[in-house]
Motif scaffolding. Structure first.
Motif, mmCIF file in Angstrom:
data_model
loop_
_atom_site.group_PDB
_atom_site.id
_atom_site.type_symbol
_atom_site.label_atom_id
_atom_site.label_comp_id
_atom_site.label_asym_id
_atom_site.label_seq_id
_atom_site.Cartn_x
_atom_site.Cartn_y
_atom_site.Cartn_z
ATOM 1 N N LEU A 313 -40.727 -56.579 60.354
ATOM 2 C CA LEU A 313 -40.558 -56.263 61.480
ATOM 3 C C LEU A 313 -40.178 -54.988 61.867
ATOM 4 O O LEU A 313 -40.625 -54.234 62.602
ATOM 5 C CB LEU A 313 -39.146 -57.098 62.057
ATOM 6 C CG LEU A 313 -38.765 -56.781 63.669
ATOM 7 C CD1 LEU A 313 -39.890 -57.150 64.431
ATOM 8 C CD2 LEU A 313 -37.642 -57.798 63.965
ATOM 9 N N ALA A 314 -39.496 -54.458 60.786
ATOM 10 C CA ALA A 314 -38.941 -52.912 60.936
ATOM 11 C C ALA A 314 -40.202 -52.157 60.635
ATOM 12 O O ALA A 314 -40.330 -51.090 61.289
ATOM 13 C CB ALA A 314 -37.936 -52.560 59.652
ATOM 14 N N GLY A 318 -40.943 -49.752 63.847
ATOM 15 C CA GLY A 318 -40.306 -48.675 63.626
ATOM 16 C C GLY A 318 -38.877 -48.516 63.424
ATOM 17 O O GLY A 318 -38.300 -49.415 63.889
ATOM 18 N N ASP A 319 -38.205 -47.282 62.946
ATOM 19 C CA ASP A 319 -36.830 -47.262 62.590
ATOM 20 C C ASP A 319 -35.912 -47.502 63.721
ATOM 21 O O ASP A 319 -34.980 -48.005 63.603
ATOM 22 C CB ASP A 319 -36.466 -45.921 61.799
ATOM 23 C CG ASP A 319 -37.167 -46.070 60.338
ATOM 24 O OD1 ASP A 319 -37.563 -47.257 59.833
ATOM 25 O OD2 ASP A 319 -37.349 -45.001 59.862
ATOM 26 N N SER A 324 -32.149 -51.006 66.821
ATOM 27 C CA SER A 324 -31.667 -51.359 68.081
ATOM 28 C C SER A 324 -31.807 -52.880 68.007
ATOM 29 O O SER A 324 -30.612 -53.839 68.405
ATOM 30 C CB SER A 324 -32.378 -51.054 69.264
ATOM 31 O OG SER A 324 -32.102 -51.865 70.531
ATOM 32 N N ILE A 325 -32.729 -53.637 67.440
ATOM 33 C CA ILE A 325 -32.890 -55.041 67.045
ATOM 34 C C ILE A 325 -31.692 -55.751 66.203
ATOM 35 O O ILE A 325 -30.873 -56.562 66.349
ATOM 36 C CB ILE A 325 -33.925 -55.613 66.613
ATOM 37 C CG1 ILE A 325 -35.101 -55.534 67.686
ATOM 38 C CG2 ILE A 325 -34.131 -57.137 65.998
ATOM 39 C CD1 ILE A 325 -36.612 -55.173 66.984
ATOM 40 N N ARG A 326 -31.488 -55.012 65.019
ATOM 41 C CA ARG A 326 -30.562 -55.206 64.153
ATOM 42 C C ARG A 326 -28.875 -55.188 64.921
ATOM 43 O O ARG A 326 -28.175 -56.134 64.617
ATOM 44 C CB ARG A 326 -30.266 -54.182 63.012
ATOM 45 C CG ARG A 326 -29.307 -54.362 61.997
ATOM 46 C CD ARG A 326 -29.499 -53.400 60.875
ATOM 47 N NE ARG A 326 -28.399 -53.434 59.728
ATOM 48 C CZ ARG A 326 -27.264 -53.123 59.737
ATOM 49 N NH1 ARG A 326 -27.025 -51.999 60.890
ATOM 50 N NH2 ARG A 326 -26.397 -52.950 58.890
ATOM 51 N N LEU A 330 -26.357 -58.173 65.147
ATOM 52 C CA LEU A 330 -25.037 -58.328 64.552
ATOM 53 C C LEU A 330 -23.898 -58.500 65.713
ATOM 54 O O LEU A 330 -22.805 -59.390 65.522
ATOM 55 C CB LEU A 330 -24.612 -56.983 64.063
ATOM 56 C CG LEU A 330 -25.455 -56.576 62.595
ATOM 57 C CD1 LEU A 330 -25.317 -55.087 62.099
ATOM 58 C CD2 LEU A 330 -25.187 -57.729 61.688
ATOM 59 N N ALA A 331 -24.512 -57.977 66.908
ATOM 60 C CA ALA A 331 -23.656 -58.556 68.157
ATOM 61 C C ALA A 331 -23.315 -59.724 68.414
ATOM 62 O O ALA A 331 -22.513 -60.344 68.640
ATOM 63 C CB ALA A 331 -23.883 -57.591 69.326
ATOM 64 N N LEU A 332 -24.596 -60.414 68.392
ATOM 65 C CA LEU A 332 -24.681 -61.953 68.568
ATOM 66 C C LEU A 332 -23.726 -62.720 67.384
ATOM 67 O O LEU A 332 -23.199 -63.649 67.758
ATOM 68 C CB LEU A 332 -26.287 -62.298 68.642
ATOM 69 C CG LEU A 332 -26.924 -62.027 69.893
ATOM 70 C CD1 LEU A 332 -28.351 -62.390 69.546
ATOM 71 C CD2 LEU A 332 -26.359 -62.744 71.163
#
Length: 456
Positions: A313-314, A318-319, A324-326, A330-332
């Motif tokens: 996915l990364a 792209g970085d 943002s996805i990571r 983590l927030a969830l």
């Protein structure tokens, strides 16, 4: 000799101030962290960057632990990091001069020297030449010589080393080499990004190549008998970069040296089982085993959650998009941890490690994280195990149960919450259902382990 600089607010563990020592016409960057009774200087490995080091959580925690019982002095070698650039790599004699200049600037008459990997050669030569300034010597993953010869059979075959280092320079700045330096975290995209940036900030590709070309010519074997200070040699049994036999050689040829065999295969000192390494270092330098290493033994449930397909996915998005996805994941996950009373222990790239007082809460939290991730279009896998762990004062945990939990997660397929038989037995009557996934061998863990997938 220079007087010791007064303590300043800027010298906090999170954001230490960078100063400069003078050696000839060059400026050598250094930092002083902590206010312990005795000085400890780290002689860094092949590259370093003082400011960037504090951005990697694992390394930051390691340095904070050292600074908890010492006045820690860090520096970048000439030609690397924040120190002045030079046309070519420094000789060992010049590096010893830099170390002495940093100690002078920091107001340190006498210090313990911690030599890491390549920095071990600098540390050993300093200890032999300046025993009056060396309180003790600590060596990790160090070597007096790295290449194999007829009278040094424990070394690395030179063509193998040359090919590996040449390939690293060809991909300099991309995070290459992490599989050799830190194999247990090779899939950690956040660490790989930090590692790539360290390469770019630490040295230019040309400087890195010239440094690597010097490696086969380093040979301090004749210096070892002249080291007459208390010496601790620590080496990981499965080190992918520097064979364990080289650590044994050091301990056998430095008078009075003590060898501590560490488990694991990471060469980077701040990865893997750092608790043993830190505890041995503190006991050796202070005479007392740290309370954090003794910890408190408790029965706890460990939960490991991992994003599926994060590397692909990364690479695809792209970085920036991946970061943002990571962060969203983590927030969830942290929302569910708070809901179910979990304690976050660590975040490693695309995964999260937490502990719970009870296994049922851990399972329900994992299921909730799976559902929350699915609504965001993400898939996870999770592993749950219960057993005795050592709780450290800083909030960390260690022990075999932690390793088993990580291995249970590694056996899970995408979307699966997998638990050990121990956990299944502990939650009888909870209303949770399970599907038998058979008996498995877990990598690095003795015995066979029945595993079960959470149903529903």
């Amino acid at each position: 000799m220079a007087s010791r600089p007064a303590a300043r607010v800027q010298d906090s563990l999170m954001a230490p101030r960078t100063r400069y020592a003078r050696t000839g016409d060059l400026a050598i960057a250094y930092q002083v962290v902590g206010d312990g009774p005795d000085d400890l200087v780290i002689a860094p490995g092949f590259i370093s960057h003082l400011d960037w080091s504090w951005q990697e959580p694992s390394l930051r925690r390691f340095l904070e632990r050292l600074a908890g019982f010492s006045r820690l002095i860090l520096f970048d070698k000439r030609g690397t990091g924040l120190s002045d650039p030079v046309p070519g790599p420094a000789s060992l004699e010049e590096r010893v001069e830099d170390l002495a200049a940093v100690m002078d600037a920091a107001g340190s008459d006498r210090a313990a020297v911690f030599g890491v990997s390549e920095g071990g050669a600098m540390a050993m030569l300093f200890a032999a030449q300046h025993p009056e300034r060396t309180r003790a010597l600590v060596l990790y993953g160090a070597y007096p010589r790295v290449t194999r010869s007829a009278d040094f059979p424990c070394g690395v075959e030179e063509p193998v080393m040359t090919a590996m280092l040449s390939g690293l320079v060809d991909r300099w700045g991309e995070g290459a080499g992490l599989g050799a330096w830190g194999p247990t975290r090779r899939g950690d995209t956040a660490l790989r990004a930090w590692w790539g940036t360290l390469q770019r900030l630490g040295a230019s590709p040309g400087m890195a190549r010239r440094m690597f070309e010097l490696y086969p010519h380093i040979d301090l074997r004749d210096v070892l008998p002249a080291i007459r200070v208390p010496t601790l040699v620590m080496h990981r049994r499965g080190d992918r970069m520097i064979p364990f036999g080289i650590g044994q050689y050091l301990a056998e040829h430095i008078p009075g040296a003590r060898l501590v065999e560490l488990q694991g295969e990471d060469h980077l000192f701040f990865l893997g089982d750092t608790e043993t390494l830190l505890a041995e270092t503190e006991e050796f330098l202070t005479g007392a085993r740290p309370a954090t290493s003794l910890g408190t033994t408790v029965l706890a449930t460990v939960l490991f959650v991992d994003l599926v397909g994060s590397t692909e996915l990364a690479a695809r998005v792209g970085d920036a998009a991946w970061a943002s996805i990571r962060d969203q994941f983590l927030a969830l996950a942290r929302d569910e941890l708070a809901r179910y009373g979990g304690h976050e222990v660590d975040v490693a790239g695309d995964g999260l490690f937490a502990t719970f007082e009870g296994p049922a809460r851990a399972i329900r939290c994992a299921v909730a994280v799976r559902g929350a991730a699915a609504t965001a279009g993400l898939a996870i896998r999770a592993g749950v195990h219960a057993g005795e762990v050592e709780r450290a004062d800083g909030g960390g945990v260690s022990g075999l149960a932690v390793h088993i939990g990580a291995r249970v997660m590694a056996e899970a397929v995408p979307g699966e919450v997998l638990v050990s038989g121990t956990v299944k037995d502990l939650v009888v009557g909870s209303g949770l259902g399970f599907r038998d996934r058979g008996v498995r061998s877990l990598r690095g863990v003795p015995g066979s382990w029945p595993l079960f997938a959470v149903a529903g």
